[in-house]
Design a protein around this motif. Structure first.
Motif, PDB file in Angstrom:
ATOM      1  N   TYR A 279      -3.899  10.521  -2.074  1.00  0.00           N
ATOM      2  CA  TYR A 279      -4.095   9.290  -2.846  1.00  0.00           C
ATOM      3  C   TYR A 279      -3.562   8.063  -2.110  1.00  0.00           C
ATOM      4  CZ  TYR A 279      -4.890  12.475  -6.799  1.00  0.00           C
ATOM      5  OH  TYR A 279      -5.378  13.451  -7.634  1.00  0.00           O
ATOM      6  N   LYS A 280      -4.110   6.905  -2.499  1.00  0.00           N
ATOM      7  CA  LYS A 280      -3.622   5.623  -1.997  1.00  0.00           C
ATOM      8  C   LYS A 280      -3.616   4.612  -3.140  1.00  0.00           C
ATOM      9  CE  LYS A 280      -6.139   2.801   0.775  1.00  0.00           C
ATOM     10  NZ  LYS A 280      -6.706   2.232   2.041  1.00  0.00           N
TER      11      LYS A 280
ATOM     12  N   PRO B  13       2.842   6.354   6.829  1.00  0.00           N
ATOM     13  CA  PRO B  13       2.254   5.404   7.774  1.00  0.00           C
ATOM     14  C   PRO B  13       3.215   5.177   8.944  1.00  0.00           C
ATOM     15  CG  PRO B  13       2.358   4.511   5.532  1.00  0.00           C
ATOM     16  CD  PRO B  13       3.244   5.701   5.579  1.00  0.00           C
TER      17      PRO B  13
ATOM     18  N   TRP C  37     -12.098   6.151   0.649  1.00  0.00           N
ATOM     19  CA  TRP C  37     -11.191   6.122  -0.489  1.00  0.00           C
ATOM     20  C   TRP C  37     -12.025   5.889  -1.746  1.00  0.00           C
ATOM     21  CZ3 TRP C  37      -6.545   7.934   0.266  1.00  0.00           C
ATOM     22  CH2 TRP C  37      -5.933   7.799   1.516  1.00  0.00           C
TER      23      TRP C  37
ATOM     24  N   GLN D   1      -4.924  -1.629   5.993  1.00  0.00           N
ATOM     25  CA  GLN D   1      -4.495  -0.531   5.131  1.00  0.00           C
ATOM     26  C   GLN D   1      -4.999  -0.661   3.703  1.00  0.00           C
ATOM     27  OE1 GLN D   1      -0.257  -0.363   6.628  1.00  0.00           O
ATOM     28  NE2 GLN D   1      -0.819   1.785   6.901  1.00  0.00           N
ATOM     29  N   THR D   2      -5.715  -1.742   3.410  1.00  0.00           N
ATOM     30  CA  THR D   2      -6.382  -1.843   2.114  1.00  0.00           C
ATOM     31  C   THR D   2      -7.853  -1.450   2.212  1.00  0.00           C
ATOM     32  OG1 THR D   2      -7.040  -4.163   2.340  1.00  0.00           O
ATOM     33  CG2 THR D   2      -4.829  -3.729   1.475  1.00  0.00           C
TER      34      THR D   2
ATOM     35  N   VAL E 103       0.861  -1.185   0.000  1.00  0.00           N
ATOM     36  CA  VAL E 103       0.000   0.000   0.000  1.00  0.00           C
ATOM     37  C   VAL E 103       0.896   1.233   0.000  1.00  0.00           C
ATOM     38  CG1 VAL E 103      -1.821   1.250   1.217  1.00  0.00           C
ATOM     39  CG2 VAL E 103      -1.779  -1.257   1.249  1.00  0.00           C
TER      40      VAL E 103
ATOM     41  N   GLU F 142      -7.137   3.598   9.431  1.00  0.00           N
ATOM     42  CA  GLU F 142      -7.882   2.802   8.461  1.00  0.00           C
ATOM     43  C   GLU F 142      -8.838   1.851   9.192  1.00  0.00           C
ATOM     44  OE1 GLU F 142      -7.728   3.430   5.323  1.00  0.00           O
ATOM     45  OE2 GLU F 142      -5.685   3.535   4.526  1.00  0.00           O
TER      46      GLU F 142
ATOM     47  N   TYR G 181       1.017   5.464  -0.057  1.00  0.00           N
ATOM     48  CA  TYR G 181       0.304   6.718   0.154  1.00  0.00           C
ATOM     49  C   TYR G 181       1.101   7.861  -0.480  1.00  0.00           C
ATOM     50  CZ  TYR G 181      -2.302   4.146   3.752  1.00  0.00           C
ATOM     51  OH  TYR G 181      -3.071   3.234   4.429  1.00  0.00           O
ATOM     52  N   SER G 182       0.381   8.815  -1.070  1.00  0.00           N
ATOM     53  CA  SER G 182       1.063   9.932  -1.718  1.00  0.00           C
ATOM     54  C   SER G 182       0.162  11.152  -1.736  1.00  0.00           C
ATOM     55  CB  SER G 182       1.455   9.555  -3.152  1.00  0.00           C
ATOM     56  OG  SER G 182       2.309  10.519  -3.728  1.00  0.00           O
TER      57      SER G 182
ATOM     58  N   VAL H  55      -1.814   6.620   9.740  1.00  0.00           N
ATOM     59  CA  VAL H  55      -1.218   7.340   8.621  1.00  0.00           C
ATOM     60  C   VAL H  55      -1.250   8.827   8.931  1.00  0.00           C
ATOM     61  CG1 VAL H  55      -1.329   7.796   6.145  1.00  0.00           C
ATOM     62  CG2 VAL H  55      -2.006   5.552   7.037  1.00  0.00           C
TER      63      VAL H  55
ATOM     64  N   VAL I 183      -3.014   0.396  -3.938  1.00  0.00           N
ATOM     65  CA  VAL I 183      -2.971  -0.953  -3.364  1.00  0.00           C
ATOM     66  C   VAL I 183      -2.565  -1.918  -4.472  1.00  0.00           C
ATOM     67  CG1 VAL I 183      -4.269  -2.782  -2.212  1.00  0.00           C
ATOM     68  CG2 VAL I 183      -4.787  -0.377  -1.712  1.00  0.00           C
TER      69      VAL I 183
END
Length: 688
Positions: A386-387, A485, A442, A534-535, A373, A529, A375-376, A492, A389
């Motif tokens: 954004y995320k 994270p 999300w 985290q998904t 996963v 989450e 993150y940005s 996060v 997976v």
């Protein structure tokens, strides 16, 4: 007057953003003075009825099953926290220090706590290879700079090499941009602009450098000519991966396959993966291109038909995308780059699956189901979080497989909702329930290899990700920079550095996740989450910090910790964690917001002192603190110092960092200038 200095004139009275006038012009092409790129009519933040979600339900989600992995095959990581048990409440950090006082923004010093000393590891222009010439600031050449350490180091990590008893490592850093006005004398700027441009191009990119030291407690020294040393330059080839690779949107006359890009630009923060590679985010790439600037996508990415301040389009047609055959060159930047620092012959990658925008960086954790996963944040006013997976799962010890995980998967963008409807007035005042908090989801952009955005193909979603996120109704944010994270809790942390345009004119109003109008100081969001997975596609959130100087800003908030017991902090940017679970924050823009030099701060996340902020170091005048690394078991801290003395000139420097003269002044005729550098801070006896 040279063009390099002339471009700065419109910014001389600029005080609205977080940075100095010069930094704004060079780093982000005056983004805060231009039109807001995001003109979508997204609901900026949809509050729900007060009390509909309790603070307990927002924050009390379990994290059982979250999986964190130490780096494999590469030794310890940047915070030495991966794989450790969560810190107990009330735990004391292994790195003890007495917080320093804030340092006035006119002071040209690198300041550390009592009992610590600092020394540079490597500086702009230091020779990396056996055939590299010594740095000569009076006679720089493109060929020399290509064999030397680049300019304005940002994301940094030190990865130890297995089997060396902690005595050998590699250092990675990226080089975000250049300031020709303090790199070259005015005579050269005026008389030989082509040479100046060529040197500046060679000073961009990335560097990998081997380090050595006597023992695990002593200072690092970089090794000239070491086998892992490498420079990534403007002509280095990068492989495009993912669904957009080979797309017609990425093909050019020079690359009719749309699969190979030369160079990387505007690299800001980054991340180190669980499999030991480095990720680097291409951020402010738009200022390097002269574009037609007519399409909705070009406008959304800040591209325009004006001569660039750097003038690279005069030397290389691909930087003028009005040129037939090069229209798509601008689409080939704005990606997450992956580099293998342990293989100097490897081809770096640009991952299209993570989307194209102004990536501050990307940080990866392995979820309980084995998915990677990432993150940005998109570092632009009113842009998004954004995320990603991965489709495939992590395999312990299979580095080759793991290096494919970012090539295919699902991409999401965040939408936040608050629980204090009608109470957010833009002042930053705390709601009646005692917290800025709520729920989030999300929103899918690409799922299972298919577009989730009506009217857009997968390739279009990934190349024009901002437009896709606009369509699905993502929440407009106050410049998401680092998104990290926590390595043990799984929470996060989203660092929103600031947004002085929040609530101005027709811009999005303040909301619970961005609670201040004209937000100059920034804030930090803590995401949990759902189910600790985290998904997951839903999450709870709260604000950990609403930054500022409590003596000047009464609404500054530190998770309920007494505001008279914290170090003032503004414009948080980069994040690291230590092995006891503490957060470390680097800042970028404090001088223009609270009048102090930028620095590095420790933040307590758990227990009765949650929200306590303590300043560890301060960087020199005009400089930014970047790429923090905290090895607290050794009591070692590392930072990259970017753009020291930014507002000076070659002839009248504002800083002489890091080569300060001790006990005297430079010899007659000796040329000295500020040099961006990676710095190590150690207990005083070891740093000598």
């Amino acid at each position: 007057m040279s063009e390099n200095r002339r471009l700065l004139l419109p910014m001389l009275d600029h005080v609205r953003g977080k940075r100095s006038a010069v930094t704004c012009a060079l780093k982000c092409d005056n983004a805060c003075l231009g039109e807001v790129c995001n003109t979508s009519d997204n609901g900026y933040f949809r509050d729900i009825a007060a009390g509909a979600i309790s603070r307990r339900s927002a924050l009390g989600l379990g994290l059982a099953g979250a999986l964190t992995l130490a780096f494999t095959g590469t030794g310890a990581g940047r915070s030495e926290a991966a794989g450790l048990a969560p810190a107990a409440k009330g735990v004391t950090s292994k790195l003890d220090f007495t917080p320093i006082s804030p340092v006035h923004f006119t002071v040209d010093e690198f300041t550390v706590p009592s009992g610590y000393s600092w020394t540079p590891i490597i500086r702009w222009g230091d020779p990396l290879f056996n055939d590299s010439p010594a740095f000569d600031i009076a006679d720089q050449t493109e060929a020399a700079q290509a064999r030397q350490f680049g300019y304005n180091n940002d994301y940094t990590d030190i990865i130890r090499i297995d089997g060396e008893n902690g005595r050998r490592a590699v250092l990675f850093t990226n080089h975000e941009y250049t300031n020709e006005g303090i790199m070259f004398p005015k005579a050269q700027l005026d008389a030989d602009p082509a040479r100046v441009r060529a040197v500046a191009r060679a000073a961009h990119g990335l560097s990998v450098v081997e380090l050595t030291r006597r023992d695990k407690n002593s200072a690092w020294t970089y090794v000239k000519g070491a086998p892992l040393n490498r420079r990534f330059l403007i002509d280095t080839e990068y492989q495009l991966t993912g669904p957009a690779a080979g797309s017609a949107l990425l093909k050019t006359a020079a690359d009719p396959t749309g699969r190979t890009v030369k160079g990387t630009l505007g690299n800001c923060s980054g991340g180190t993966t669980p499999w030991g590679t480095i990720l680097s985010g291409e951020e402010n790439f738009n200022g390097y291109f002269r574009s037609a600037g007519t399409t909705a996508a070009q406008k959304r990415y800040g591209l325009s038909d004006k001569a660039t301040g750097r003038g690279w389009e005069l030397d290389d047609l691909r930087f003028d995308t009005r040129t037939a055959g090069y229209e798509n060159e601008e689409n080939r930047f704005g990606w997450v780059v992956e580099v293998d620092p342990m293989d100097p012959t490897s081809t770096p990658k640009k991952h299209t699956s993570l989307g194209r925008f102004k990536h501050e960086g990307a940080n990866v954790r392995i979820a309980a189901n084995g998915k990677a996963v990432a993150y940005s944040g998109d570092d632009e006013r009113f842009d998004y979080l954004y995320k990603f997976v991965s489709k495939d799962t992590y395999r312990e010890g299979d580095r080759a497989h793991n290096m494919t995980l970012l090539s295919e998967g699902d991409l999401y963008v965040a939408k936040f909702t608050g629980n204090s409807a009608g109470e957010i007035d833009g002042s930053g005042a705390l709601p009646s329930d005692g917290a800025f908090d709520g729920r989030g989801e999300w929103l899918p952009l690409v799922v299972g290899g298919a577009s989730a955005v009506p009217g857009m193909t997968v390739e279009e979603v990934l190349v024009f990700t901002r437009l896709a996120a606009d369509k699905v109704g993502a929440t407009k944010m106050d410049r998401c920079e680092d998104v990290e994270p926590h390595p043990t809790s799984g929470k996060v942390y989203v660092v929103c550095t600031n947004n002085s345009n929040r609530g101005k004119g027709t811009n999005a109003l303040a909301d619970e996740v961005n609670p201040r109008t004209a937000n100059r100081d920034g804030h930090i969001i803590e995401i949990t989450e759902d189910g600790g997975d985290q998904t997951a596609t839903a999450f709870g959130w709260n604000l950990l910090l609403v930054a500022g100087d409590p003596a000047k800003n009464k609404t500054a908030y530190f998770a309920g910790y007494p505001t008279d017991k914290v170090s003032p902090i503004s414009c948080p940017d980069n994040v690291a964690f230590d092995s006891s679970g503490y957060m470390w924050l680097a800042t970028d823009g404090a001088p223009s917001s609270i009048g102090y030099n930028d620095g590095l701060f420790r933040v307590t996340l758990e227990g009765p002192e949650r929200g306590k902020v303590e300043q560890f170091l301060s960087v020199p005048r005009d400089a930014e603190t970047c790429g923090p690394i905290v090895h607290d078991a050794e009591r070692h801290v590392y930072v990259s110092v970017q753009h020291p003395g930014e507002e000076g000139t070659f002839e009248e420097p504002h800083s002489l960092f890091p080569d300060y003269v001790k006990g005297g002044t430079p010899a007659a005729g000796q040329v000295r200038a500020p040099r961006p550098a990676v710095v190590q801070v150690l207990p005083a006896p070891h740093a000598k």
